[in-house]
Design a protein around this motif. Structure first.
Motif, PDB file in Angstrom:
ATOM      1  N   TRP A   7       4.368   7.340   1.809  1.00 25.54           N
ATOM      2  CA  TRP A   7       4.664   6.284   2.587  1.00 25.54           C
ATOM      3  C   TRP A   7       4.160   5.159   2.249  1.00 25.54           C
ATOM      4  CZ3 TRP A   7       0.133   4.324   4.379  1.00 25.54           C
ATOM      5  CH2 TRP A   7      -1.151   4.991   4.521  1.00 25.54           C
ATOM      6  N   TYR A   8       4.773   3.620   2.452  1.00 24.68           N
ATOM      7  CA  TYR A   8       4.491   2.696   2.188  1.00 24.68           C
ATOM      8  C   TYR A   8       4.279   1.711   3.369  1.00 24.68           C
ATOM      9  CZ  TYR A   8       6.579   4.869  -1.847  1.00 24.68           C
ATOM     10  OH  TYR A   8       7.023   5.724  -2.972  1.00 24.68           O
ATOM     11  N   GLY A   9       3.243   0.615   3.109  1.00 25.21           N
ATOM     12  CA  GLY A   9       3.140  -0.583   4.110  1.00 25.21           C
ATOM     13  C   GLY A   9       2.576  -1.778   3.451  1.00 25.21           C
ATOM     14  N   ILE A  10       2.316  -2.755   4.073  1.00 26.64           N
ATOM     15  CA  ILE A  10       1.854  -3.866   3.832  1.00 26.64           C
ATOM     16  C   ILE A  10       0.474  -4.035   4.182  1.00 26.64           C
ATOM     17  CG2 ILE A  10       1.684  -6.613   3.680  1.00 26.64           C
ATOM     18  CD1 ILE A  10       3.706  -5.605   2.084  1.00 26.64           C
ATOM     19  N   TYR A  11      -0.649  -4.167   3.322  1.00 27.19           N
ATOM     20  CA  TYR A  11      -1.870  -4.192   3.680  1.00 27.19           C
ATOM     21  C   TYR A  11      -2.334  -5.746   3.314  1.00 27.19           C
ATOM     22  CZ  TYR A  11      -2.540   0.736   4.692  1.00 27.19           C
ATOM     23  OH  TYR A  11      -2.362   2.020   5.076  1.00 27.19           O
ATOM     24  N   MET A  12      -3.399  -6.275   4.223  1.00 26.54           N
ATOM     25  CA  MET A  12      -4.090  -7.380   3.817  1.00 26.54           C
ATOM     26  C   MET A  12      -5.552  -7.165   3.828  1.00 26.54           C
ATOM     27  SD  MET A  12      -1.626 -10.142   5.816  1.00 26.54           S
ATOM     28  CE  MET A  12      -2.176 -11.630   4.898  1.00 26.54           C
ATOM     29  N   PRO A  13      -6.608  -8.344   3.247  1.00 20.62           N
ATOM     30  CA  PRO A  13      -7.893  -8.155   3.347  1.00 20.62           C
ATOM     31  C   PRO A  13      -8.071  -8.011   4.919  1.00 20.62           C
ATOM     32  CG  PRO A  13      -7.175  -9.717   1.802  1.00 20.62           C
ATOM     33  CD  PRO A  13      -5.810  -9.350   2.540  1.00 20.62           C
ATOM     34  N   ALA A  14      -9.291  -7.438   5.155  1.00 14.79           N
ATOM     35  CA  ALA A  14      -9.571  -7.270   6.605  1.00 14.79           C
ATOM     36  C   ALA A  14     -10.101  -8.833   7.232  1.00 14.79           C
ATOM     37  CB  ALA A  14     -11.021  -6.310   6.723  1.00 14.79           C
ATOM     38  N   SER A  15     -10.369  -9.523   6.231  1.00 14.61           N
ATOM     39  CA  SER A  15     -10.752 -10.830   6.828  1.00 14.61           C
ATOM     40  C   SER A  15      -9.796 -11.728   7.071  1.00 14.61           C
ATOM     41  CB  SER A  15     -11.794 -11.537   5.609  1.00 14.61           C
ATOM     42  OG  SER A  15     -10.889 -11.495   4.457  1.00 14.61           O
ATOM     43  N   THR A  16      -8.459 -11.469   6.868  1.00 10.23           N
ATOM     44  CA  THR A  16      -7.227 -12.024   7.175  1.00 10.23           C
ATOM     45  C   THR A  16      -7.122 -12.709   8.799  1.00 10.23           C
ATOM     46  OG1 THR A  16      -6.044 -10.957   5.347  1.00 10.23           O
ATOM     47  CG2 THR A  16      -4.762 -12.316   7.196  1.00 10.23           C
ATOM     48  N   PRO A  17      -7.041 -13.778   9.098  1.00  9.25           N
ATOM     49  CA  PRO A  17      -6.983 -14.104  10.631  1.00  9.25           C
ATOM     50  C   PRO A  17      -5.931 -13.206  11.371  1.00  9.25           C
ATOM     51  CG  PRO A  17      -7.182 -16.150   9.397  1.00  9.25           C
ATOM     52  CD  PRO A  17      -7.028 -14.875   8.491  1.00  9.25           C
ATOM     53  N   LYS A  18      -6.187 -12.923  12.411  1.00 13.25           N
ATOM     54  CA  LYS A  18      -5.231 -12.175  13.202  1.00 13.25           C
ATOM     55  C   LYS A  18      -3.756 -12.745  13.315  1.00 13.25           C
ATOM     56  CE  LYS A  18      -7.758  -8.765  14.749  1.00 13.25           C
ATOM     57  NZ  LYS A  18      -7.497  -7.237  14.284  1.00 13.25           N
ATOM     58  N   ASP A  41     -12.392  -2.643   4.585  1.00 14.04           N
ATOM     59  CA  ASP A  41     -12.123  -3.870   3.819  1.00 14.04           C
ATOM     60  C   ASP A  41     -10.473  -4.270   3.654  1.00 14.04           C
ATOM     61  OD1 ASP A  41     -14.722  -3.846   3.275  1.00 14.04           O
ATOM     62  OD2 ASP A  41     -14.521  -2.597   1.485  1.00 14.04           O
ATOM     63  N   LEU A  42      -9.714  -3.383   4.065  1.00 17.68           N
ATOM     64  CA  LEU A  42      -8.189  -3.600   4.004  1.00 17.68           C
ATOM     65  C   LEU A  42      -7.857  -3.226   5.502  1.00 17.68           C
ATOM     66  CD1 LEU A  42      -7.135  -1.968   0.854  1.00 17.68           C
ATOM     67  CD2 LEU A  42      -7.217  -4.443   1.246  1.00 17.68           C
ATOM     68  N   VAL A  43      -6.783  -4.058   5.831  1.00 14.10           N
ATOM     69  CA  VAL A  43      -6.080  -3.643   7.253  1.00 14.10           C
ATOM     70  C   VAL A  43      -4.489  -3.642   7.195  1.00 14.10           C
ATOM     71  CG1 VAL A  43      -5.821  -6.331   7.914  1.00 14.10           C
ATOM     72  CG2 VAL A  43      -5.627  -4.746   9.635  1.00 14.10           C
ATOM     73  N   PRO A  44      -4.023  -2.291   7.706  1.00 13.75           N
ATOM     74  CA  PRO A  44      -2.643  -2.056   7.660  1.00 13.75           C
ATOM     75  C   PRO A  44      -1.965  -3.138   8.549  1.00 13.75           C
ATOM     76  CG  PRO A  44      -3.705  -0.263   9.138  1.00 13.75           C
ATOM     77  CD  PRO A  44      -4.609  -1.325   8.521  1.00 13.75           C
ATOM     78  N   VAL A  45      -0.816  -3.773   7.989  1.00 18.90           N
ATOM     79  CA  VAL A  45      -0.319  -5.074   8.734  1.00 18.90           C
ATOM     80  C   VAL A  45       1.365  -4.544   9.032  1.00 18.90           C
ATOM     81  CG1 VAL A  45       0.499  -7.149   8.559  1.00 18.90           C
ATOM     82  CG2 VAL A  45      -1.585  -6.761   7.813  1.00 18.90           C
ATOM     83  N   ALA A  46       2.051  -4.112   8.180  1.00 20.81           N
ATOM     84  CA  ALA A  46       3.444  -3.909   8.669  1.00 20.81           C
ATOM     85  C   ALA A  46       3.871  -2.683   7.692  1.00 20.81           C
ATOM     86  CB  ALA A  46       4.254  -5.089   8.059  1.00 20.81           C
ATOM     87  N   PHE A  47       4.143  -1.531   8.471  1.00 22.82           N
ATOM     88  CA  PHE A  47       4.699  -0.198   7.838  1.00 22.82           C
ATOM     89  C   PHE A  47       6.142  -0.399   7.473  1.00 22.82           C
ATOM     90  CE2 PHE A  47       6.329   4.181   8.150  1.00 22.82           C
ATOM     91  CZ  PHE A  47       5.389   4.681   7.296  1.00 22.82           C
ATOM     92  N   VAL A  48       6.404   0.045   6.292  1.00 25.19           N
ATOM     93  CA  VAL A  48       7.722  -0.388   5.545  1.00 25.19           C
ATOM     94  C   VAL A  48       8.737   1.274   5.764  1.00 25.19           C
ATOM     95  CG1 VAL A  48       9.108  -0.667   3.318  1.00 25.19           C
ATOM     96  CG2 VAL A  48       7.142  -1.860   4.182  1.00 25.19           C
ATOM     97  N   GLY A  50       0.855  -1.188  -0.208  1.00 29.96           N
ATOM     98  CA  GLY A  50      -0.129   0.054   0.226  1.00 29.96           C
ATOM     99  C   GLY A  50       0.938   1.291  -0.099  1.00 29.96           C
ATOM    100  N   VAL A  51       0.276   2.310  -0.468  1.00 30.37           N
ATOM    101  CA  VAL A  51       1.057   3.611  -0.605  1.00 30.37           C
ATOM    102  C   VAL A  51      -0.011   4.550  -0.068  1.00 30.37           C
ATOM    103  CG1 VAL A  51       0.605   3.877  -3.079  1.00 30.37           C
ATOM    104  CG2 VAL A  51       2.269   5.131  -2.086  1.00 30.37           C
ATOM    105  N   SER A  52       0.423   5.744   0.204  1.00 29.53           N
ATOM    106  CA  SER A  52      -0.253   6.724   0.840  1.00 29.53           C
ATOM    107  C   SER A  52      -1.413   7.298  -0.408  1.00 29.53           C
ATOM    108  CB  SER A  52       0.657   7.940   1.428  1.00 29.53           C
ATOM    109  OG  SER A  52       1.569   8.356   0.309  1.00 29.53           O
ATOM    110  N   THR A  53      -0.957   7.260  -1.580  1.00 29.26           N
ATOM    111  CA  THR A  53      -1.975   7.657  -2.660  1.00 29.26           C
ATOM    112  C   THR A  53      -3.329   6.931  -2.623  1.00 29.26           C
ATOM    113  OG1 THR A  53      -0.162   8.011  -4.083  1.00 29.26           O
ATOM    114  CG2 THR A  53      -2.066   7.671  -5.076  1.00 29.26           C
ATOM    115  N   ALA A  54      -3.212   5.624  -2.326  1.00 30.36           N
ATOM    116  CA  ALA A  54      -4.340   4.678  -2.483  1.00 30.36           C
ATOM    117  C   ALA A  54      -5.248   4.608  -1.215  1.00 30.36           C
ATOM    118  CB  ALA A  54      -4.000   3.285  -2.733  1.00 30.36           C
ATOM    119  N   HIS A  55      -4.531   4.932   0.063  1.00 27.50           N
ATOM    120  CA  HIS A  55      -5.002   4.643   1.308  1.00 27.50           C
ATOM    121  C   HIS A  55      -5.315   6.284   1.991  1.00 27.50           C
ATOM    122  CE1 HIS A  55      -4.353   0.391   1.072  1.00 27.50           C
ATOM    123  NE2 HIS A  55      -3.089   0.796   0.581  1.00 27.50           N
TER     124      HIS A  55
END
Length: 322
Positions: free
Chosen positions: A250-261, A113-120, A92-97
């Motif tokens: 800024w950039y970071g890894i996002y995943m679908p919100a349905s992804t198990p914790k 629908d998306l969850v931020p997981v790991a900031f790069v 993910g990038v700030s442009t999209a989010h």
């Protein structure tokens, strides 16, 4: 950028520590893909490949980067939000989010629908001009633009990108009239910049650093609070006399919100191991990136703060898609 990150982190100090999750048995069960919302060769692509190249061995599966350029990086975000295979990540990038949701009608909700997981990390935007443009400073560019209203074009990776917002702020601050030429990603935009079909851009440092050092374009200023170590002789826009136009991606890894914790936690932990590797840091330092480790909760707080900040800015400046 550091100040915003610090505020986001401070806001979470009072929260209880995130509970530990057991590792999801058998995940990943097949190759993992990281979607990128821009064409190969751009800043988002460079960040994704820096992570993907080292992430595979840690996960025990191959990790491939898949480019889905278009609509201000949101096509890849849309695909990720709706993915049900359990093995799709998004760089993910700030442009999209933080920007696009305030400018476009999207087929997904960036906050649900998306969850931020790991900031790069983050990179500054850079004001660059074609070698065909007879200027060598921000002041001379402003003077040229004022003498040729509407005749200078600025290229972006797409409407609603950080390049677009930075240029609109530049126009508002300096009073120049320059024309927006949106592309499907930074790579085709920079091809035309080098060729002289467009005159200027506020692209991100990873996209332009090689071209600058190779003498294919001129860097006039960085749109950050301080100079970048990769371009020590290039002033900030504020130093060049244009204040209030700070912009970074800024950039970071996002995943679908349905992804198990527990899967989210696994990805967070392994990505942060990749970012701690000396070879990764050297690679990202080389493109002017600033790596900033965050917990997942801190990344969420930062995401929310940036979403609000850009929304306020877009409304205040009445920025619209042409």
């Amino acid at each position: 950028m550091k100040r915003r990150l610090a505020l986001a982190c401070a806001a979470l100090c009072a929260l209880a520590a995130t509970p530990a999750f057991s590792q999801s048995a058998g995940w990943p069960a097949k190759p993992v893909r990281i979607l990128v919302g821009s064409a190969p060769g751009g800043g988002t692509d460079a960040m994704a490949r820096a992570v993907a190249d080292r992430l595979g061995p840690l996960l025990g599966q191959s990790v491939v980067v898949e480019n889905r350029p278009g609509v201000s990086n949101t096509l890849a975000a849309d695909v990720t939000a709706k993915a049900s295979d359990g093995h799709t990540l998004l760089m993910g990038v700030s442009t999209a989010h933080a920007i696009a949701p305030h400018l476009f009608k999207l087929g997904y909700d960036s906050n649900k629908d998306l969850v931020p997981v790991a900031f790069v990390g983050s990179v500054p935007n850079v004001l660059v001009v074609s070698n065909t443009v007879p200027v060598d400073s921000v002041g001379s560019l402003v003077q040229l633009a004022k003498g040729k209203p509407g005749q200078l074009n600025y290229a972006t990776s797409g409407a609603g990108s950080t390049q677009h917002i930075a240029a609109e702020l530049f126009k508002d601050t300096t009073g120049v009239f320059i024309t927006h030429i949106p592309y499907r990603g930074s790579s085709p935009a920079l091809v035309d910049l080098i060729g002289g079909q467009v005159q200027m851009s506020f692209d991100t440092l990873p996209s332009v650093i090689g071209h600058i050092k190779g003498g294919k374009m001129k860097a006039l200023a960085v749109a950050s609070a301080k100079r970048n170590p990769q371009l020590p002789n290039v002033p900030t826009l504020a130093e060049a006399g244009v204040k209030g136009v700070e912009m970074s991606a800024w950039y970071g890894i996002y995943m679908p919100a349905s992804t198990p914790k527990d899967v989210q936690q696994r990805v967070h932990d392994e990505v942060n191991k990749v970012l701690a590797m000396p070879e990764t840091r050297t690679r990202l330092d080389g493109i002017g990136a600033e790596i900033t480790p965050l917990t997942q909760a801190q990344f969420l707080a930062f995401h929310n703060a940036e979403y609000q900040r850009f929304g306020d800015l877009i409304r205040k400046k009445n920025i619209r898609i042409d």
